[in-house]
Design a protein around this motif. Structure first.
Motif, PDB file in Angstrom:
ATOM      1  N   PHE A   1       0.359  -1.362   0.506  1.00 55.86           N
ATOM      2  CA  PHE A   1       0.088   0.094   0.336  1.00 55.86           C
ATOM      3  C   PHE A   1       0.649   1.130   0.350  1.00 55.86           C
ATOM      4  O   PHE A   1       2.157   1.367   0.219  1.00 55.86           O
ATOM      5  CB  PHE A   1      -0.905   0.139   1.273  1.00 55.86           C
ATOM      6  N   LYS A   2       0.415   1.976  -0.306  1.00 53.95           N
ATOM      7  CA  LYS A   2       0.851   3.380   0.551  1.00 53.95           C
ATOM      8  C   LYS A   2       0.773   4.530   1.341  1.00 53.95           C
ATOM      9  O   LYS A   2       0.079   3.914   2.076  1.00 53.95           O
ATOM     10  CB  LYS A   2       0.048   4.549  -1.714  1.00 53.95           C
ATOM     11  N   VAL A   3       1.748   5.195   1.688  1.00 53.98           N
ATOM     12  CA  VAL A   3       1.774   6.157   2.856  1.00 53.98           C
ATOM     13  C   VAL A   3       1.425   7.235   2.098  1.00 53.98           C
ATOM     14  O   VAL A   3       2.987   8.123   1.819  1.00 53.98           O
ATOM     15  CB  VAL A   3       2.198   5.593   3.623  1.00 53.98           C
ATOM     16  N   PRO A   4       1.091   8.324   3.020  1.00 53.73           N
ATOM     17  CA  PRO A   4       1.335  10.087   2.545  1.00 53.73           C
ATOM     18  C   PRO A   4       2.618  10.430   2.585  1.00 53.73           C
ATOM     19  O   PRO A   4       2.575  10.159   4.199  1.00 53.73           O
ATOM     20  CB  PRO A   4       0.424  10.724   2.800  1.00 53.73           C
ATOM     21  N   ALA A   5       3.209  11.146   2.711  1.00 49.75           N
ATOM     22  CA  ALA A   5       4.755  11.584   3.092  1.00 49.75           C
ATOM     23  C   ALA A   5       3.980  12.302   4.102  1.00 49.75           C
ATOM     24  O   ALA A   5       4.887  11.894   5.839  1.00 49.75           O
ATOM     25  CB  ALA A   5       5.698  12.610   2.266  1.00 49.75           C
ATOM     26  N   SER A   6       3.237  12.473   4.219  1.00 49.48           N
ATOM     27  CA  SER A   6       2.692  13.688   5.778  1.00 49.48           C
ATOM     28  C   SER A   6       2.713  12.847   7.209  1.00 49.48           C
ATOM     29  O   SER A   6       3.053  13.555   7.957  1.00 49.48           O
ATOM     30  CB  SER A   6       1.525  14.540   5.127  1.00 49.48           C
ATOM     31  N   GLN A   7       2.321  11.075   6.493  1.00 51.83           N
ATOM     32  CA  GLN A   7       2.327  10.921   7.879  1.00 51.83           C
ATOM     33  C   GLN A   7       3.474  10.254   8.730  1.00 51.83           C
ATOM     34  O   GLN A   7       3.743   9.603   9.312  1.00 51.83           O
ATOM     35  CB  GLN A   7       1.518   9.181   7.447  1.00 51.83           C
ATOM     36  N   ALA A   8       4.747  10.775   7.724  1.00 50.05           N
ATOM     37  CA  ALA A   8       6.540  10.499   8.306  1.00 50.05           C
ATOM     38  C   ALA A   8       6.375  10.686   9.579  1.00 50.05           C
ATOM     39  O   ALA A   8       6.004  12.015  10.156  1.00 50.05           O
ATOM     40  CB  ALA A   8       7.488  11.572   7.952  1.00 50.05           C
ATOM     41  N   GLY A   9       6.850   9.706  10.235  1.00 52.75           N
ATOM     42  CA  GLY A   9       6.872   9.887  12.337  1.00 52.75           C
ATOM     43  C   GLY A   9       6.352   9.547  12.740  1.00 52.75           C
ATOM     44  O   GLY A   9       6.574   9.250  13.801  1.00 52.75           O
ATOM     45  N   LYS A  10       4.293   8.932  12.479  1.00 60.09           N
ATOM     46  CA  LYS A  10       3.826   9.079  13.117  1.00 60.09           C
ATOM     47  C   LYS A  10       2.989   7.893  12.939  1.00 60.09           C
ATOM     48  O   LYS A  10       3.883   7.392  11.591  1.00 60.09           O
ATOM     49  CB  LYS A  10       2.247   9.667  12.247  1.00 60.09           C
ATOM     50  N   ALA A  11       2.353   7.173  13.568  1.00 55.74           N
ATOM     51  CA  ALA A  11       2.301   5.781  14.161  1.00 55.74           C
ATOM     52  C   ALA A  11       1.010   5.714  13.320  1.00 55.74           C
ATOM     53  O   ALA A  11       0.255   6.058  13.200  1.00 55.74           O
ATOM     54  CB  ALA A  11       2.003   5.497  15.056  1.00 55.74           C
ATOM     55  N   CYS A  12       1.062   4.266  12.112  1.00 54.81           N
ATOM     56  CA  CYS A  12      -0.024   3.616  11.130  1.00 54.81           C
ATOM     57  C   CYS A  12      -0.154   2.182  12.084  1.00 54.81           C
ATOM     58  O   CYS A  12       0.459   2.058  11.875  1.00 54.81           O
ATOM     59  CB  CYS A  12      -0.118   4.776   9.970  1.00 54.81           C
ATOM     60  N   THR A  13      -0.576   1.596  11.372  1.00 54.57           N
ATOM     61  CA  THR A  13      -1.010   0.062  10.964  1.00 54.57           C
ATOM     62  C   THR A  13      -1.734  -0.194   9.826  1.00 54.57           C
ATOM     63  O   THR A  13      -2.437   0.655   8.633  1.00 54.57           O
ATOM     64  CB  THR A  13      -2.160  -0.197  12.221  1.00 54.57           C
ATOM     65  N   CYS A  14      -1.241  -1.603   9.301  1.00 56.70           N
ATOM     66  CA  CYS A  14      -1.741  -2.236   8.023  1.00 56.70           C
ATOM     67  C   CYS A  14      -3.071  -2.372   8.875  1.00 56.70           C
ATOM     68  O   CYS A  14      -3.246  -2.949   9.345  1.00 56.70           O
ATOM     69  CB  CYS A  14      -0.514  -3.439   8.092  1.00 56.70           C
ATOM     70  N   MET A  15      -3.595  -2.433   6.847  1.00 50.79           N
ATOM     71  CA  MET A  15      -5.025  -2.276   7.292  1.00 50.79           C
ATOM     72  C   MET A  15      -5.606  -4.156   7.707  1.00 50.79           C
ATOM     73  O   MET A  15      -6.864  -4.077   7.682  1.00 50.79           O
ATOM     74  CB  MET A  15      -5.961  -1.896   6.527  1.00 50.79           C
ATOM     75  N   ARG A  16      -4.831  -4.446   6.904  1.00 48.01           N
ATOM     76  CA  ARG A  16      -5.047  -5.824   6.745  1.00 48.01           C
ATOM     77  C   ARG A  16      -4.794  -7.052   7.331  1.00 48.01           C
ATOM     78  O   ARG A  16      -5.709  -7.731   8.306  1.00 48.01           O
ATOM     79  CB  ARG A  16      -3.769  -6.267   4.920  1.00 48.01           C
ATOM     80  N   CYS A  17      -3.423  -6.492   8.725  1.00 52.40           N
ATOM     81  CA  CYS A  17      -2.788  -7.587   9.553  1.00 52.40           C
ATOM     82  C   CYS A  17      -2.783  -6.713  10.926  1.00 52.40           C
ATOM     83  O   CYS A  17      -2.833  -7.055  12.239  1.00 52.40           O
ATOM     84  CB  CYS A  17      -1.888  -7.992   9.009  1.00 52.40           C
ATOM     85  N   GLY A  18      -3.114  -5.258  10.527  1.00 54.52           N
ATOM     86  CA  GLY A  18      -3.043  -4.080  11.947  1.00 54.52           C
ATOM     87  C   GLY A  18      -1.867  -4.579  12.321  1.00 54.52           C
ATOM     88  O   GLY A  18      -1.348  -3.798  13.607  1.00 54.52           O
ATOM     89  N   TRP A  19      -0.504  -5.007  11.916  1.00 54.73           N
ATOM     90  CA  TRP A  19       1.055  -4.366  13.043  1.00 54.73           C
ATOM     91  C   TRP A  19       1.184  -2.589  12.376  1.00 54.73           C
ATOM     92  O   TRP A  19       0.458  -2.633  11.808  1.00 54.73           O
ATOM     93  CB  TRP A  19       1.932  -5.381  11.661  1.00 54.73           C
ATOM     94  N   ALA A  20       2.347  -2.936  13.315  1.00 57.58           N
ATOM     95  CA  ALA A  20       1.940  -1.204  14.005  1.00 57.58           C
ATOM     96  C   ALA A  20       3.718  -1.415  12.655  1.00 57.58           C
ATOM     97  O   ALA A  20       4.427  -2.075  12.015  1.00 57.58           O
ATOM     98  CB  ALA A  20       3.215  -0.834  15.187  1.00 57.58           C
ATOM     99  N   ILE A  21       3.034  -0.256  11.819  1.00 56.63           N
ATOM    100  CA  ILE A  21       4.640   0.691  10.917  1.00 56.63           C
ATOM    101  C   ILE A  21       4.074   1.980  10.641  1.00 56.63           C
ATOM    102  O   ILE A  21       3.826   3.272  11.584  1.00 56.63           O
ATOM    103  CB  ILE A  21       3.653   0.748   9.181  1.00 56.63           C
ATOM    104  N   ARG A  22       5.779   3.099  11.140  1.00 49.42           N
ATOM    105  CA  ARG A  22       6.115   3.934  11.443  1.00 49.42           C
ATOM    106  C   ARG A  22       6.402   4.213   9.271  1.00 49.42           C
ATOM    107  O   ARG A  22       8.532   3.528   9.685  1.00 49.42           O
ATOM    108  CB  ARG A  22       7.148   4.657  12.463  1.00 49.42           C
ATOM    109  N   LEU A  23       7.002   4.887   9.328  1.00 46.13           N
ATOM    110  CA  LEU A  23       7.267   6.213   7.812  1.00 46.13           C
ATOM    111  C   LEU A  23       8.837   6.488   8.337  1.00 46.13           C
ATOM    112  O   LEU A  23       8.173   7.830   8.877  1.00 46.13           O
ATOM    113  CB  LEU A  23       6.521   7.130   7.343  1.00 46.13           C
ATOM    114  N   ILE A  24       9.691   6.310   7.851  1.00 56.15           N
ATOM    115  CA  ILE A  24      10.867   7.691   8.885  1.00 56.15           C
ATOM    116  C   ILE A  24      11.239   7.991   7.227  1.00 56.15           C
ATOM    117  O   ILE A  24      12.098   7.622   6.855  1.00 56.15           O
ATOM    118  CB  ILE A  24      11.769   6.482   9.528  1.00 56.15           C
ATOM    119  N   ALA A  25      10.967   9.281   7.341  1.00 52.18           N
ATOM    120  CA  ALA A  25      11.498  10.043   6.148  1.00 52.18           C
ATOM    121  C   ALA A  25      11.576  11.784   6.290  1.00 52.18           C
ATOM    122  O   ALA A  25      11.065  12.117   5.596  1.00 52.18           O
ATOM    123  CB  ALA A  25       9.744   9.333   5.253  1.00 52.18           C
ATOM    124  N   PRO A  26      12.913  11.636   7.148  1.00 55.99           N
ATOM    125  CA  PRO A  26      13.232  12.641   7.368  1.00 55.99           C
ATOM    126  C   PRO A  26      13.668  13.904   5.894  1.00 55.99           C
ATOM    127  O   PRO A  26      14.332  13.440   5.260  1.00 55.99           O
ATOM    128  CB  PRO A  26      14.335  13.355   8.200  1.00 55.99           C
TER     129      PRO A  26
END
Length: 192
Positions: free
Chosen positions: A12-37
């Motif tokens: 899937f795609k994560v918007p650059a605006s979400q960098a540093g924020k916690a989000c989860t995979c819609m399918r499995c619910g695992w924690a995902i964090r985009l690190i994109a300074p």
């Protein structure tokens, strides 16, 4: 948008605006964090994953690296990638962009940086590499899977799954579908 491939196989795609924020995979619910300074909002790229495969905290969390970097890693809140680990220094290492992907570089940390069991000052990360920072082990998963680790028989293997104990994502994180649309709300010695 940053293209990520979750541990469960969902892409899937994560918007650059979400960098540093916690989000989860819609399918499995695992924690995902985009690190994109310093990632440009209009940029499109595939992210490299550092999956926390062992350690005192955040096991199962997937850190996705994107953007021009560098990414600072340590236990300090000021770091781009913060690890909750008593053996991690405030500034432990840096992740730097390279022609091949990402390179880890020790920042004169107390307990060093280890890749595949060997202490390193700098190392080009490849698919399957086990990066140890303090007591935290991160497994590198590349989006192209061009560099395959050898299995016990010494043969190249396309397996991308890493064994971790399932840990639910922190509450309050956002969930994104395959197009990046927000769907629902869902978090050695002692180092310096």
């Amino acid at each position: 948008m940053v293209h990520v491939g979750c541990h469960c196989g969902h892409f899937f795609k994560v918007p650059a605006s979400q960098a540093g924020k916690a989000c989860t995979c819609m399918r499995c619910g695992w924690a995902i964090r985009l690190i994109a300074p310093r990632l440009d909002e209009g940029a499109e790229e595939k992210a490299v994953c550092l999956l926390v495969s062992a350690g005192p905290a955040d096991v199962g969390t997937q850190f996705y690296l994107a953007g021009p970097g560098p990414v600072s890693v340590g236990k300090s809140r000021e770091r781009d990638l913060q690890l909750v680990d008593a053996k991690v220094s405030r500034l432990h290492c840096r992740l730097l962009r390279s022609e091949q992907g990402w390179r880890v570089e020790d920042a004169d940390s107390t307990n060093g940086v280890w890749v595949n069991g060997a202490r390193v000052e700098t190392h080009e990360l490849c698919h399957g590499d086990k990066l140890r920072i303090g007591d935290t082990e991160l497994t590198c998963v590349t989006p192209t899977r061009t560099a395959q680790p050898a299995n016990d028989a010494g043969l190249s293997s396309p397996v991308r799954v890493v064994e971790v104990k399932r840990k639910p994502a922190p509450a309050g994180g956002d969930v994104f579908d395959s197009e990046g649309l927000r769907r629902r709300g869902s978090g050695g010695q002692a180092a310096d």
